[in-house]
Design an enzyme around this catalytic site. Sequence first.
Site, PDB file in Angstrom:
ATOM      1  CG  ASN A 184      -0.332   0.040   2.533  1.00 25.80           C
ATOM      2  OD1 ASN A 184       0.768   0.580   2.698  1.00 25.80           O
ATOM      3  ND2 ASN A 184      -1.002  -0.508   3.539  1.00 25.80           N
ATOM      4  CG  ASP A 247      -4.833  -9.607   3.327  1.00 26.24           C
ATOM      5  OD1 ASP A 247      -3.708  -9.355   2.857  1.00 26.24           O
ATOM      6  OD2 ASP A 247      -5.072  -9.615   4.547  1.00 26.24           O
TER       7      ASP A 247
END
Length: 302
Positions: A184, A247
């Site tokens: 991220n 995820d």
Amino acid sequence: MTHIAVLGSTNMDLIAYVAKAPQRGETVTGREFRTLPGGKGANQAVAAARAGADNVSMIGAVGADAFGTQLRSTLEHSGVDTDLLRTVDTAATGTAHIVVDDEGGNAIIVIPGANGTLTALAPGDEGLIASADTLLLQLEIPVEGVLAAAQAARRHGVRTILTPAPAQPLPPELLAATDLLVPNEHEAAALTGITEPRAAAKALLAQVPEVVVTLGARGSLYAARGAEPVLVEAPQVTAVDTTGAGDTFVGTLAVALAEGRSVPKALAWASTAAALSVQRPGAAASMPYRSEIDTAANGAAS
């Protein structure tokens, strides 16, 4: 036939829901508590299975306790093969202690437990990796185990997708065995010292051939050597709980790429799945099925 192998963590998520997360030394009253299956490895396995992979295999470890039994059952119920999810007697099942606020943000403390025993490949692991199209890796297990799996995948020509979370310095040997890195924006900054996502992605391309930087509600940024970065916007939704969204994105992305979708289409499909997940509580429990992703994606395109 798409076969996704996952080496990673299996945790039980212990989730407290509060209006605002407590500061240091502060006590607040929560409004709800839930015990839900999680762990970045297990989450990605469930996401890939629900997204329609023909075969998903989980390599990991749980303790000989009630949480371990429940986690194994959850994976199997989601269609994940757990033959190489071992039970260890020397440690408890891993746990994640999560605080979720009313804006959907979260803070997480992970206690590895049995996940900490995954320092090397066990008999059968390399054969399973060799049979897969894609290997998914994260960093909630010892980096030695992650490296061993990545190098096994490289020996057998298996695509490796690494989620560098929790963020930590990565051995050059691990990066050399990684095909696609998916941090991220905060992890990308931690790895490079660069806060601007495009610049961070460009810096990471010196170490890996492809990078996807996830940007939360702003979408995802794809960068590859010799090409201009591509920004794919995410659907705009109201988040209830962002736990497991990354995820969900990675597991779904792995399926899309294994099926041969173009990168922009794969990213858009994965973003749709992540957007669906944040509208529900929990990690694995919030992950959408393929029919839901397709319906939402088709609705956005019309």
